[in-house]
Design a protein around this motif. Structure first.
Motif, PDB file in Angstrom:
ATOM      1  N   SER A 216     -26.427 -64.696  33.254  1.00 25.58           N
ATOM      2  CA  SER A 216     -26.387 -63.958  31.809  1.00 25.58           C
ATOM      3  C   SER A 216     -27.348 -64.580  31.061  1.00 25.58           C
ATOM      4  CB  SER A 216     -24.984 -63.864  31.361  1.00 25.58           C
ATOM      5  OG  SER A 216     -25.085 -63.397  29.967  1.00 25.58           O
TER       6      SER A 216
ATOM      7  N   LYS B 244     -27.791 -60.090  33.578  1.00 27.44           N
ATOM      8  CA  LYS B 244     -27.125 -59.014  32.748  1.00 27.44           C
ATOM      9  C   LYS B 244     -27.237 -59.709  31.289  1.00 27.44           C
ATOM     10  CE  LYS B 244     -22.779 -61.765  33.393  1.00 27.44           C
ATOM     11  NZ  LYS B 244     -21.282 -61.416  33.736  1.00 27.44           N
TER      12      LYS B 244
ATOM     13  N   ARG C 125     -25.752 -59.181  27.270  1.00 33.56           N
ATOM     14  CA  ARG C 125     -24.724 -58.543  26.099  1.00 33.56           C
ATOM     15  C   ARG C 125     -25.305 -58.389  24.745  1.00 33.56           C
ATOM     16  NH1 ARG C 125     -21.360 -61.915  27.135  1.00 33.56           N
ATOM     17  NH2 ARG C 125     -21.345 -62.968  25.041  1.00 33.56           N
TER      18      ARG C 125
ATOM     19  N   CYS D  68     -16.906 -66.534  27.840  1.00 30.46           N
ATOM     20  CA  CYS D  68     -17.874 -65.670  28.986  1.00 30.46           C
ATOM     21  C   CYS D  68     -18.615 -66.755  29.712  1.00 30.46           C
ATOM     22  CB  CYS D  68     -19.085 -64.920  28.186  1.00 30.46           C
ATOM     23  SG  CYS D  68     -18.312 -63.602  27.257  1.00 30.46           S
TER      24      CYS D  68
ATOM     25  N   GLU E 287     -23.687 -53.628  27.659  1.00 32.92           N
ATOM     26  CA  GLU E 287     -23.797 -54.749  28.776  1.00 32.92           C
ATOM     27  C   GLU E 287     -24.842 -54.050  29.768  1.00 32.92           C
ATOM     28  OE1 GLU E 287     -20.994 -57.869  30.763  1.00 32.92           O
ATOM     29  OE2 GLU E 287     -20.487 -55.763  31.238  1.00 32.92           O
TER      30      GLU E 287
ATOM     31  N   ILE F 147     -15.976 -56.618  22.491  1.00 30.91           N
ATOM     32  CA  ILE F 147     -16.599 -57.587  23.029  1.00 30.91           C
ATOM     33  C   ILE F 147     -15.674 -58.685  23.380  1.00 30.91           C
ATOM     34  CG2 ILE F 147     -18.940 -57.434  22.294  1.00 30.91           C
ATOM     35  CD1 ILE F 147     -18.582 -59.430  20.199  1.00 30.91           C
TER      36      ILE F 147
END
Length: 640
Positions: free
Chosen positions: A51, A67, A69, A145, A257, A318
């Motif tokens: 991420s 990825k 967010r 996360c 996302e 979130i």
């Protein structure tokens, strides 16, 4: 076809496999999306995807699957790119088809050159979003996360050790040995020329953007690049996000996302510099006119990486402790399990907030109702469900409000504390505005995603003069509270952006801003050391219980709620009876607020319909609150 971890480290190889099998048949694009969808359904697969929120950019391999967010801060104009293009080998004259989707730069082997006249070339369109990390995201969300992510990464060998620290001054160093660097990049990528313009066989940009030719290096800006974050002190990467499908489903301020292919090729900076130099030779005036736009729309990939989106999901919330989509069948088990233990969680949360509010249990009740309130619909211009609370009676020149905000930060996924001083009101930019020179939306403090908690600290306000900007900022806050909208400034007109922001105001007397509800704080104790008191309160809560508080406050906002015909009739009769006894005691606005309190009270107990018991409890709470305000008014001799 590649397998194993190749879909993470070499996603373009997967795409190439489908393209080679299907050729120009558009089915290959659907198969690519379906392939990655299925991969992400495998056991814990999303946790293995690196991420951008958690992993430093220099640890991520270029063209790997990542990825992100984020919030859509701005939407740029659509751009054209070559979806399919054909190359010709200069020696063998062999023709090869390539796909341009998910790429910024054409991939051409040695001795290959793009055939611009090929009838098989296809020009397609894609949308570019400018995305930033979620504004005000709480540290516990980030930590959860990070702990959940199992991606294995190491510093990318494609980068120099200091790449992630490069500033504009560092970018200028690239021009010291341009030919050497360009040769290295061209060899590393085996990229040939694209198009009829050839500069020493170097790779050229694949897309044909409206704002063609970009590079900030030669502009010599003294200030660092502005990543356009709405809130001060925010960290994390901003990204240019290339979207290929269904971009009409998304809008500015949506939380997404994204899963896609990371593009951070250093060759992008070189290409942008080439294009800028070329445009300067052709038309210096045109180059000057678009310099700012070029700077903003194509910053160095080391500062603002590109993500070519394969899958995008709009997030309801979130909170990492809950399933991402609460409406899905697989989430219902989680929801029903948590709802079964709701009563003790509410009792613990009420006790926790009572201590945080210095022993005031009534104020704690209203804080819970505020934190689970949300705009559930709009009737004409009226947002229904909003519940702005003004906590008056806060000690002036005390750290109480600061520490109370820390408590709220530990409970909600995203928040911001606005210190309402004369200086801040006069100098901070609240309203996003359109910069037509750079062709971008410049962010402001009120460009926040839905469900953000905005805590306005009015206890810091002292006597002083608001200038024009300050008056506009106060008006913007009032409109946000009253109408749940922010009017973005597009110079020639205002554009209305609906929002759903929970506003909580702390003040000494009655707030200068409008509020749906004023509750006067009645401390039962005054700690000699506020910081020690609040720290001990936080440390006394078990992490597991704190997580239950966080789930509780997020989950209840999304529950469906209704009032039966029978209860509706009972409420109407009750209203008529109260008006009959004392016409001045309750107005239509008071009834509306009572219904909002009853709604939040019911949801706080896990009830999705209004019962007679909850209606009576709502009336009781409102009676206690009004009595307290009246008593305080009598003590002070003026209106609060």
């Amino acid at each position: 076809m590649p397998c194993g971890e190749d879909w993470l480290s070499h996603p373009l190889g997967i795409v190439q496999g489908f393209f080679a099998q299907n050729g120009v048949n558009p089915d290959w694009e659907k198969k690519v999306i379906e392939y990655f969808k299925e991969k992400l359904k495998e056991n814990n697969a999303p946790k293995w995807v690196p991420s951008l929120n958690e992993v430093p950019l220099h640890y991520l391999k270029p063209n790997s699957f990542v990825k992100f967010r984020c919030m859509i801060q701005d939407m740029f104009d659509p751009e054209f790119y070559m979806g399919v293009y054909e190359t010709v080998n200069q020696n063998t004259k062999a023709h090869v088809l390539h796909f341009g989707k998910y790429r910024d730069v054409a991939e051409c082997g040695p001795q290959q050159e793009l055939d611009l006249n090929s009838p098989r070339n296809t020009t397609l369109e894609r949308q570019t979003f400018y995305c930033v990390p979620v504004p005000g995201e709480s540290s516990w969300v980030k930590e959860a996360c990070v702990n959940a992510n199992q991606a294995r990464v190491s510093p990318s060998t494609s980068y120099t050790p200091s790449r992630h620290k490069r500033s504009y001054e560092d970018d200028d160093d690239m021009d010291l040995q341009p030919n050497k660097q360009k040769d290295q990049h061209a060899g590393a990528r085996q990229a040939g020329s694209v198009g009829g313009l050839q500069w020493c066989g170097e790779p050229k940009r694949l897309e044909t953007e409206a704002s063609a030719g970009q590079q900030i290096n030669s502009l010599n800006f003294s200030s660092p690049f502005d990543l356009n974050f709405p809130l001060p002190g925010e960290k994390g990467p901003a990204c240019l996000v290339k979207v290929y499908e269904d971009w009409d489903c998304f809008k500015v301020n949506d939380i997404l996302e994204l899963y896609g292919i990371l593009s951070v090729d250093p060759v992008l900076s070189i290409l942008n510099n080439d294009e800028r130099d070329a445009s300067a030779l052709l038309d210096p005036m045109e180059c000057t006119d678009t310099a700012e736009e070029q700077r903003v729309h194509s910053p160095p990939a080391s500062l603002v990486p590109r993500i070519h989106v394969i899958l995008a999901q709009k997030l309801q919330h979130i909170n990492p402790l809950l399933p991402a989509c609460l409406n899905k069948e697989e989430s219902k088990t989680f929801v029903s399990s948590f709802m079964s233990e709701l009563s003790p969680v509410r009792a613990e949360l009420l006790g926790f907030l009572t201590h945080a509010l210095l022993g005031d249990s009534l104020a704690a009740e209203y804080l819970i109702l505020h934190l689970i309130s949300t705009v559930y619909t709009r009737r004409d211009v009226l947002p229904l469900g909003k519940f702005t609370v003004n906590l008056s009676g806060c000690p002036r020149n005390s750290t109480f409000t600061e520490h109370l905000y820390r408590i709220i930060q530990h409970l909600v996924p995203a928040s911001f504390r606005l210190q309402m001083t004369i200086e801040n009101m006069n100098h901070l930019k609240f309203i996003p505005h359109k910069d037509y020179t750079a062709n971008r939306l410049v962010s402001g403090l009120l460009q926040l995603p839905s469900n953000t908690s905005l805590v306005i600290d009015e206890t810091l306000l002292e006597q002083g003069q608001l200038d024009t900007s300050g008056v506009h900022n106060v008006t913007a806050l009032s409109n946000l509270i009253t109408w749940q909208k922010v009017d973005y400034d597009f110079s020639y007109h205002q554009m209305e952006f609906p929002c759903n922001i929970n506003v909580f105001i702390t003040s000494e007397g009655r707030s200068l801003l409008p509020a749906d509800c004023q509750i006067h704080l009645q401390p039962q104790l005054i700690p000699p050391n506020m910081e020690e008191y609040m720290n001990s309160l936080l440390s006394a809560v078990l992490p597991s219980m704190l997580n239950k508080f966080r789930i509780y406050l997020t989950l209840l906002r999304f529950l469906d709620y209704s009032i039966s015909d029978e209860i509706t009739k009972a409420v109407e009769d009750d209203f008529v009876e109260m008006r009959k006894n004392d016409p001045q005691s309750i107005t239509a606005d008071d009834l509306h607020q009572l219904l909002v309190v009853a709604r939040c009270l019911s949801l706080s107990a896990g009830q999705t319909t209004l019962s007679r018991e909850r209606w009576l409890r709502a009336k009781q709470l409102e009676s206690f609150r009004r009595t307290r305000l009246q008593q305080q008014k009598c003590v002070n001799g003026n209106e609060l």
